[in-house]
Motif scaffolding. Structure first.
Motif, mmCIF file in Angstrom:
data_model
loop_
_atom_site.group_PDB
_atom_site.id
_atom_site.type_symbol
_atom_site.label_atom_id
_atom_site.label_comp_id
_atom_site.label_asym_id
_atom_site.label_seq_id
_atom_site.Cartn_x
_atom_site.Cartn_y
_atom_site.Cartn_z
ATOM 1 N N LEU A 190 0.822 -1.210 0.000
ATOM 2 C CA LEU A 190 0.000 0.000 0.000
ATOM 3 C C LEU A 190 0.857 1.262 0.000
ATOM 4 C CD1 LEU A 190 -2.812 -0.949 2.564
ATOM 5 C CD2 LEU A 190 -2.923 -1.004 0.061
ATOM 6 N N LYS A 191 1.957 1.217 0.716
ATOM 7 C CA LYS A 191 2.853 2.369 0.771
ATOM 8 C C LYS A 191 3.404 2.697 -0.610
ATOM 9 C CE LYS A 191 6.938 4.140 3.196
ATOM 10 N NZ LYS A 191 8.021 3.809 4.178
ATOM 11 N N THR A 192 3.793 1.662 -1.344
ATOM 12 C CA THR A 192 4.306 1.870 -2.698
ATOM 13 C C THR A 192 3.215 2.436 -3.606
ATOM 14 O OG1 THR A 192 5.904 0.059 -2.445
ATOM 15 C CG2 THR A 192 5.381 0.749 -4.679
ATOM 16 N N LEU A 193 2.014 1.917 -3.489
ATOM 17 C CA LEU A 193 0.897 2.445 -4.280
ATOM 18 C C LEU A 193 0.681 3.929 -3.985
ATOM 19 C CD1 LEU A 193 -1.694 -0.466 -3.904
ATOM 20 C CD2 LEU A 193 -0.487 0.181 -5.993
ATOM 21 N N LYS A 194 0.730 4.285 -2.725
ATOM 22 C CA LYS A 194 0.506 5.679 -2.333
ATOM 23 C C LYS A 194 1.606 6.591 -2.867
ATOM 24 C CE LYS A 194 -0.626 8.490 1.722
ATOM 25 N NZ LYS A 194 -0.761 8.513 3.208
ATOM 26 N N GLU A 195 2.843 6.094 -2.858
ATOM 27 C CA GLU A 195 3.984 6.907 -3.298
ATOM 28 C C GLU A 195 4.059 7.017 -4.820
ATOM 29 O OE1 GLU A 195 7.254 4.879 -1.546
ATOM 30 O OE2 GLU A 195 7.018 5.812 0.437
ATOM 31 N N LYS A 196 3.713 5.959 -5.520
ATOM 32 C CA LYS A 196 3.922 5.909 -6.963
ATOM 33 C C LYS A 196 2.737 6.428 -7.793
ATOM 34 C CE LYS A 196 7.978 3.764 -6.821
ATOM 35 N NZ LYS A 196 9.230 4.346 -7.379
ATOM 36 N N LEU A 197 1.554 6.389 -7.219
ATOM 37 C CA LEU A 197 0.368 6.764 -7.988
ATOM 38 C C LEU A 197 -0.059 8.197 -7.685
ATOM 39 C CD1 LEU A 197 -1.680 3.445 -7.640
ATOM 40 C CD2 LEU A 197 -0.326 4.219 -9.604
ATOM 41 N N PRO A 198 -0.827 8.837 -8.584
ATOM 42 C CA PRO A 198 -1.296 10.208 -8.348
ATOM 43 C C PRO A 198 -2.071 10.328 -7.041
ATOM 44 C CG PRO A 198 -1.703 9.553 -10.616
ATOM 45 C CD PRO A 198 -1.249 8.321 -9.902
ATOM 46 N N ALA A 199 -2.062 11.498 -6.466
ATOM 47 C CA ALA A 199 -2.697 11.726 -5.170
ATOM 48 C C ALA A 199 -4.191 11.419 -5.181
ATOM 49 C CB ALA A 199 -2.467 13.171 -4.730
ATOM 50 N N LYS A 200 -4.818 11.556 -6.344
ATOM 51 C CA LYS A 200 -6.261 11.305 -6.431
ATOM 52 C C LYS A 200 -6.611 9.820 -6.347
ATOM 53 C CE LYS A 200 -6.475 10.935 -11.493
ATOM 54 N NZ LYS A 200 -7.105 11.456 -12.722
ATOM 55 N N VAL A 201 -5.617 8.947 -6.485
ATOM 56 C CA VAL A 201 -5.861 7.501 -6.458
ATOM 57 C C VAL A 201 -5.818 6.982 -5.022
ATOM 58 C CG1 VAL A 201 -5.001 5.239 -7.162
ATOM 59 C CG2 VAL A 201 -4.936 7.164 -8.774
ATOM 60 N N THR A 202 -6.864 6.284 -4.638
ATOM 61 C CA THR A 202 -6.929 5.639 -3.322
ATOM 62 C C THR A 202 -6.194 4.303 -3.387
ATOM 63 O OG1 THR A 202 -9.135 6.593 -2.961
ATOM 64 C CG2 THR A 202 -8.480 4.758 -1.544
ATOM 65 N N PRO A 203 -5.213 4.072 -2.509
ATOM 66 C CA PRO A 203 -4.532 2.771 -2.544
ATOM 67 C C PRO A 203 -5.478 1.596 -2.285
ATOM 68 C CG PRO A 203 -3.222 4.374 -1.347
ATOM 69 C CD PRO A 203 -4.550 5.017 -1.582
ATOM 70 N N PHE A 204 -6.370 1.764 -1.296
ATOM 71 C CA PHE A 204 -7.229 0.670 -0.847
ATOM 72 C C PHE A 204 -8.642 1.217 -0.646
ATOM 73 C CE2 PHE A 204 -7.627 -2.694 2.840
ATOM 74 C CZ PHE A 204 -8.705 -3.272 2.194
ATOM 75 N N ALA A 205 -9.550 0.899 -1.557
ATOM 76 C CA ALA A 205 -10.944 1.352 -1.434
ATOM 77 C C ALA A 205 -11.693 0.429 -0.479
ATOM 78 C CB ALA A 205 -11.619 1.362 -2.799
ATOM 79 N N LEU A 206 -12.242 1.017 0.579
ATOM 80 C CA LEU A 206 -12.991 0.247 1.568
ATOM 81 C C LEU A 206 -13.954 1.179 2.283
ATOM 82 C CD1 LEU A 206 -13.021 -2.731 2.752
ATOM 83 C CD2 LEU A 206 -11.726 -1.779 4.680
ATOM 84 N N SER A 207 -15.100 0.647 2.645
ATOM 85 C CA SER A 207 -16.054 1.431 3.424
ATOM 86 C C SER A 207 -15.436 1.843 4.762
ATOM 87 C CB SER A 207 -17.317 0.602 3.673
ATOM 88 O OG SER A 207 -18.174 1.232 4.589
ATOM 89 N N ASN A 208 -15.966 2.875 5.352
ATOM 90 C CA ASN A 208 -15.496 3.325 6.667
ATOM 91 C C ASN A 208 -16.319 2.745 7.808
ATOM 92 O OD1 ASN A 208 -14.160 6.707 6.140
ATOM 93 N ND2 ASN A 208 -13.828 4.817 5.020
ATOM 94 N N ASN A 209 -17.324 1.929 7.484
ATOM 95 C CA ASN A 209 -18.157 1.399 8.562
ATOM 96 C C ASN A 209 -18.852 0.098 8.145
ATOM 97 O OD1 ASN A 209 -20.672 2.151 7.141
ATOM 98 N ND2 ASN A 209 -20.066 4.231 7.638
ATOM 99 N N ASN A 210 -19.337 -0.579 9.132
ATOM 100 C CA ASN A 210 -20.205 -1.755 8.999
ATOM 101 C C ASN A 210 -19.588 -2.945 8.270
ATOM 102 O OD1 ASN A 210 -22.059 -0.279 10.469
ATOM 103 N ND2 ASN A 210 -23.313 0.271 8.714
ATOM 104 N N ASP A 211 -20.236 -3.454 7.237
ATOM 105 C CA ASP A 211 -19.974 -4.812 6.747
ATOM 106 C C ASP A 211 -18.549 -5.110 6.333
ATOM 107 O OD1 ASP A 211 -22.634 -6.341 6.659
ATOM 108 O OD2 ASP A 211 -23.184 -4.432 5.757
ATOM 109 N N ASP A 212 -18.024 -4.403 5.328
ATOM 110 C CA ASP A 212 -16.732 -4.823 4.781
ATOM 111 C C ASP A 212 -15.555 -4.609 5.726
ATOM 112 O OD1 ASP A 212 -16.973 -6.038 2.011
ATOM 113 O OD2 ASP A 212 -18.282 -4.291 1.838
ATOM 114 N N PRO A 213 -15.475 -3.501 6.478
ATOM 115 C CA PRO A 213 -14.405 -3.432 7.474
ATOM 116 C C PRO A 213 -14.533 -4.533 8.530
ATOM 117 C CG PRO A 213 -15.308 -1.253 7.079
ATOM 118 C CD PRO A 213 -16.220 -2.233 6.394
ATOM 119 N N PHE A 214 -15.781 -4.863 8.899
ATOM 120 C CA PHE A 214 -15.970 -5.976 9.828
ATOM 121 C C PHE A 214 -15.474 -7.276 9.218
ATOM 122 C CE2 PHE A 214 -18.505 -9.722 10.851
ATOM 123 C CZ PHE A 214 -18.197 -9.870 12.195
ATOM 124 N N ARG A 215 -15.791 -7.492 7.938
ATOM 125 C CA ARG A 215 -15.339 -8.714 7.269
ATOM 126 C C ARG A 215 -13.818 -8.808 7.250
ATOM 127 N NH1 ARG A 215 -19.829 -7.406 2.713
ATOM 128 N NH2 ARG A 215 -21.574 -8.562 3.656
#
Length: 430
Positions: A190-215
């Motif tokens: 993830l660190k490499t993704l954040k450093e190498k890709l444009p700032a507008k790109v999210t390294p890891f897309a995930l909800s901030n609540n409920n199902d998927d973070p729980f999973r």
């Protein structure tokens, strides 16, 4: 698991049986034509829409075509209303011959007397339980009795954007991520993704609540060897707080260190639009990504962060609800249908689900579908929840509540585990 018969369902069933015997009853509208032709007519209630609904209808149509002595009639109910209507209909003596249940909902249906055990009709139909993935089968087996036929597992896996990973130098020649299978290796990725890709790109897309973070938390907690949060006797909280803290702390840092976008309103759209390098969610999104124009993505099991491979998952299963007459011919025919659906899981897999029978994975039709074989192995490492009627309530009223506070950095993982332990015990004691 201690089971009780649903007294309300049975009482109502008996009280109306005399009246219903002259009506369609549990046939769910089955007509007299089928009976006159010597067919066994079966009503089938499902909760599928979209691609799942179309795939299940295709299976029903093909079964009816190839089984002239059995006719299955598929009635599609709205997902949000399905379980309530099923319980009510069975209680009124007007339920279907065949139904669908998530394995996670099965304990409730058993407890309420809505579903019946399947071993007798399965034997009559020549069903070989050993032909199923044994991990999935264990999720529908209670006190050595089978209560459902698993047709899939829909597990928590990882998807990645090939173009973005290639741009970051993290896509191998085999088209798979260059990713060390460890907790530190994933952070480095993830660190490499954040450093190498444009700032507008999210390294890891995930909800901030409920199902998927729980999973994700459940998966990491399980990889650490954490036991279920409910004790074996289903009476006490049994969360391994040390492992729970470790998993929650790891995920919390993914948010606080900026690898996951804060307040992401739609992380699916973020990934699908090409502004996120990867995501983790259920296999059911495979079909969605496939239908997205010019979207080059890959799929794989979530990494092995810790000691053992494990991930979150649930399972669609076929059940035989309690009926007023428990017609042996219908029950045998229903089991023939259920086993046939599982045998033809390559059709059901079109939406992304992993077929329940290992033999299906060897069919050329399944192998010819992209992506599925890249993650089908996870069926054997899904960590199912304890077979308790309280599982869903604990997840939604306790786990979500306190873990959501961890993700936004308003609660420490240690406090969250203490609160979860107390909350779980309160629900189990009610």
């Amino acid at each position: 698991m201690k089971r009780r018969v649903g007294l309300l369902a049975l009482t109502l069933l008996l009280s109306v049986s005399m009246v219903l015997s002259a009506c369609s009853g549990n046939s769910g509208g089955a007509d007299d034509d089928a009976a006159s032709e010597g067919k066994v007519s079966l009503s089938f209630w499902t909760l599928f829409d979209g691609g799942d609904g179309a795939n299940m209808q295709a299976l029903v149509d093909e079964f009816n075509k190839t089984h002239p002595d059995i006719e299955v009639k598929n009635t599609k109910l709205a997902w949000g209303e399905y379980y309530t209507k099923l319980v009510t209909a069975v209680g009124n003596g007007n339920g279907p011959d065949i139904g669908i249940s998530h394995s996670s909902r099965l304990p409730d249906l058993i407890d309420q007397g809505v579903v019946t055990e399947l071993d007798t009709p399965a034997a009559d139909a020549g069903v070989d339980w050993n032909s199923n993935n044994q991990n999935l089968l264990s999720a529908v087996t209670v006190d050595d009795q089978h209560y459902a036929v698993p047709i899939d597992t829909h597990a928590f896996i990882m998807f990645y954007n090939k173009k973005l990973l290639k741009e970051a130098g993290l896509l191998g020649e085999d088209g798979k991520p260059v990713l060390e299978q460890s907790a530190d290796g994933f952070v480095s990725f993830l660190k490499t993704l954040k450093e190498k890709l444009p700032a507008k790109v999210t390294p890891f897309a995930l909800s901030n609540n409920n199902d998927d973070p729980f999973r994700l938390w459940w998966s990491l907690y399980s990889q650490l060897g954490g036991n279920d949060v409910i004790s074996d006797d289903l009476k006490s909280a049994a969360i391994d707080k040390e492992k729970g803290i470790q998993a929650a702390d790891y995920i919390q840092k993914l948010y606080t260190e900026g690898y996951i976008k804060k307040n992401d309103p739609d992380f699916y759209k973020n990934f699908q639009s090409g502004t996120a390098a990867m995501t983790m969610t259920g296999v059911w999104t495979t079909g969605t990504w496939e239908s997205t124009k010019d979207f080059e993505f890959g799929a794989m099991p979530i990494p092995k962060f810790y000691d053992q491979e494990a991930t979150w998952g649930d399972s669609h299963t076929i059940i035989l609800p309690l009926t007023q007459d428990e017609d042996e011919a219908k029950r045998k025919a229903a089991m023939i249908f259920a086993d046939w659906v599982a045998d033809n899981g390559q059709v059901w897999a079109k939406a992304g689900h992993i077929p329940s029978k290992p033999s299906v994975l060897e069919k050329q039709e399944f192998k010819d579908m992209p992506y599925r074989s890249d993650y089908s192995e996870v069926a054997s490492v899904v960590k199912f929840s304890k077979k308790s009627t309280k599982t869903a309530q604990i997840r939604e009223e306790v786990a979500f509540k306190f873990l959501n506070e961890v993700w936004v950095n308003k609660m420490t993982p240690a406090d969250a585990m203490n609160n979860m332990e107390a909350g779980i015990q309160k629900i189990l004691s009610e």
